[in-house]
Scaffold this motif. Sequence first.
Motif, PDB file in Angstrom:
ATOM      1  N   TYR A   6       0.841  -1.185   0.000  1.00  0.00           N
ATOM      2  CA  TYR A   6       0.000   0.000   0.000  1.00  0.00           C
ATOM      3  C   TYR A   6       0.881   1.241   0.000  1.00  0.00           C
ATOM      4  O   TYR A   6       2.069   1.190   0.278  1.00  0.00           O
ATOM      5  CB  TYR A   6      -0.929   0.020   1.221  1.00  0.00           C
ATOM      6  CG  TYR A   6      -0.202  -0.003   2.542  1.00  0.00           C
ATOM      7  CD1 TYR A   6       0.202   1.172   3.159  1.00  0.00           C
ATOM      8  CD2 TYR A   6       0.104  -1.212   3.162  1.00  0.00           C
ATOM      9  CE1 TYR A   6       0.889   1.146   4.372  1.00  0.00           C
ATOM     10  CE2 TYR A   6       0.779  -1.244   4.373  1.00  0.00           C
ATOM     11  CZ  TYR A   6       1.172  -0.067   4.966  1.00  0.00           C
ATOM     12  OH  TYR A   6       1.851  -0.088   6.146  1.00  0.00           O
ATOM     13  N   CYS A  17      -3.789   0.161  -2.592  1.00  0.00           N
ATOM     14  CA  CYS A  17      -3.544  -1.052  -1.818  1.00  0.00           C
ATOM     15  C   CYS A  17      -3.818  -2.264  -2.698  1.00  0.00           C
ATOM     16  O   CYS A  17      -4.540  -2.168  -3.687  1.00  0.00           O
ATOM     17  CB  CYS A  17      -4.390  -1.088  -0.553  1.00  0.00           C
ATOM     18  SG  CYS A  17      -6.157  -1.255  -0.829  1.00  0.00           S
ATOM     19  N   ASN A  19      -4.871  -6.581  -3.019  1.00  0.00           N
ATOM     20  CA  ASN A  19      -5.920  -7.451  -2.485  1.00  0.00           C
ATOM     21  C   ASN A  19      -5.521  -8.130  -1.179  1.00  0.00           C
ATOM     22  O   ASN A  19      -6.398  -8.455  -0.371  1.00  0.00           O
ATOM     23  CB  ASN A  19      -6.326  -8.484  -3.533  1.00  0.00           C
ATOM     24  CG  ASN A  19      -7.120  -7.857  -4.654  1.00  0.00           C
ATOM     25  OD1 ASN A  19      -7.814  -6.861  -4.453  1.00  0.00           O
ATOM     26  ND2 ASN A  19      -7.021  -8.416  -5.845  1.00  0.00           N
ATOM     27  N   VAL A  22      -6.601  -5.753   1.422  1.00  0.00           N
ATOM     28  CA  VAL A  22      -8.067  -5.760   1.481  1.00  0.00           C
ATOM     29  C   VAL A  22      -8.530  -6.934   2.338  1.00  0.00           C
ATOM     30  O   VAL A  22      -9.355  -6.769   3.250  1.00  0.00           O
ATOM     31  CB  VAL A  22      -8.683  -5.846   0.061  1.00  0.00           C
ATOM     32  CG1 VAL A  22     -10.179  -6.085   0.133  1.00  0.00           C
ATOM     33  CG2 VAL A  22      -8.382  -4.584  -0.738  1.00  0.00           C
ATOM     34  N   LYS A  23      -7.980  -8.095   2.074  1.00  0.00           N
ATOM     35  CA  LYS A  23      -8.355  -9.293   2.828  1.00  0.00           C
ATOM     36  C   LYS A  23      -7.976  -9.148   4.301  1.00  0.00           C
ATOM     37  O   LYS A  23      -8.771  -9.454   5.191  1.00  0.00           O
ATOM     38  CB  LYS A  23      -7.674 -10.511   2.224  1.00  0.00           C
ATOM     39  CG  LYS A  23      -8.042 -11.801   2.896  1.00  0.00           C
ATOM     40  CD  LYS A  23      -7.385 -12.982   2.214  1.00  0.00           C
ATOM     41  CE  LYS A  23      -7.728 -14.274   2.951  1.00  0.00           C
ATOM     42  NZ  LYS A  23      -7.075 -15.429   2.327  1.00  0.00           N
ATOM     43  N   LYS A  27     -12.123  -6.443   4.417  1.00  0.00           N
ATOM     44  CA  LYS A  27     -12.975  -5.737   3.458  1.00  0.00           C
ATOM     45  C   LYS A  27     -13.157  -6.584   2.211  1.00  0.00           C
ATOM     46  O   LYS A  27     -12.471  -7.584   2.006  1.00  0.00           O
ATOM     47  CB  LYS A  27     -12.371  -4.379   3.100  1.00  0.00           C
ATOM     48  CG  LYS A  27     -12.142  -3.467   4.290  1.00  0.00           C
ATOM     49  CD  LYS A  27     -13.429  -3.168   5.015  1.00  0.00           C
ATOM     50  CE  LYS A  27     -13.226  -2.227   6.183  1.00  0.00           C
ATOM     51  NZ  LYS A  27     -14.435  -2.079   6.975  1.00  0.00           N
ATOM     52  N   ASN A  29     -13.325  -5.061  -1.064  1.00  0.00           N
ATOM     53  CA  ASN A  29     -12.667  -4.455  -2.228  1.00  0.00           C
ATOM     54  C   ASN A  29     -11.858  -3.230  -1.806  1.00  0.00           C
ATOM     55  O   ASN A  29     -12.024  -2.718  -0.699  1.00  0.00           O
ATOM     56  CB  ASN A  29     -13.675  -4.110  -3.326  1.00  0.00           C
ATOM     57  CG  ASN A  29     -14.688  -3.093  -2.882  1.00  0.00           C
ATOM     58  OD1 ASN A  29     -14.335  -1.956  -2.572  1.00  0.00           O
ATOM     59  ND2 ASN A  29     -15.954  -3.487  -2.827  1.00  0.00           N
ATOM     60  N   GLN A  30     -11.025  -2.774  -2.713  1.00  0.00           N
ATOM     61  CA  GLN A  30     -10.120  -1.651  -2.430  1.00  0.00           C
ATOM     62  C   GLN A  30     -10.867  -0.351  -2.150  1.00  0.00           C
ATOM     63  O   GLN A  30     -10.394   0.482  -1.379  1.00  0.00           O
ATOM     64  CB  GLN A  30      -9.155  -1.466  -3.599  1.00  0.00           C
ATOM     65  CG  GLN A  30      -8.223  -2.634  -3.762  1.00  0.00           C
ATOM     66  CD  GLN A  30      -7.388  -2.543  -5.032  1.00  0.00           C
ATOM     67  OE1 GLN A  30      -7.652  -1.720  -5.905  1.00  0.00           O
ATOM     68  NE2 GLN A  30      -6.380  -3.391  -5.130  1.00  0.00           N
ATOM     69  N   GLU A  32     -13.238   0.187  -0.296  1.00  0.00           N
ATOM     70  CA  GLU A  32     -13.576   0.299   1.122  1.00  0.00           C
ATOM     71  C   GLU A  32     -12.387   0.789   1.950  1.00  0.00           C
ATOM     72  O   GLU A  32     -12.552   1.106   3.135  1.00  0.00           O
ATOM     73  CB  GLU A  32     -14.050  -1.041   1.658  1.00  0.00           C
ATOM     74  CG  GLU A  32     -15.355  -1.514   1.045  1.00  0.00           C
ATOM     75  CD  GLU A  32     -15.764  -2.855   1.590  1.00  0.00           C
ATOM     76  OE1 GLU A  32     -16.377  -2.866   2.678  1.00  0.00           O
ATOM     77  OE2 GLU A  32     -15.467  -3.872   0.941  1.00  0.00           O
ATOM     78  N   ILE A  33     -11.193   0.866   1.351  1.00  0.00           N
ATOM     79  CA  ILE A  33      -9.974   1.271   2.054  1.00  0.00           C
ATOM     80  C   ILE A  33      -9.423   2.598   1.551  1.00  0.00           C
ATOM     81  O   ILE A  33      -9.023   3.455   2.343  1.00  0.00           O
ATOM     82  CB  ILE A  33      -8.903   0.164   1.934  1.00  0.00           C
ATOM     83  CG1 ILE A  33      -9.405  -1.101   2.654  1.00  0.00           C
ATOM     84  CG2 ILE A  33      -7.563   0.634   2.487  1.00  0.00           C
ATOM     85  CD1 ILE A  33      -8.514  -2.295   2.493  1.00  0.00           C
TER      86      ILE A  33
END
Length: 76
Positions: A6, A17, A19, A22-23, A27, A29-30, A32-33
Amino acid sequence: MPDRIYAKDTASRFLICNNALVKRMGKSNQDEIIGKSDLDLLPEDLSKCYYENEQEILRTGEPLIDHEESMVMLQV
């Protein structure tokens, strides 16, 4: 790639970021971050510590070497 990758801006908000992050953040998907900081995504005690470390790096230009941080696995 299993490593969390990231980049953040100077206010510690995520710019990009992968995946794996994300995991790890629980979350789906990206989107959400991106644009959020650890303060928005993680428990307060961890996020404050991360933020303080990042700001210290920005102030001093010195990297953290051999530094371990706690992380909780969050659920989706």
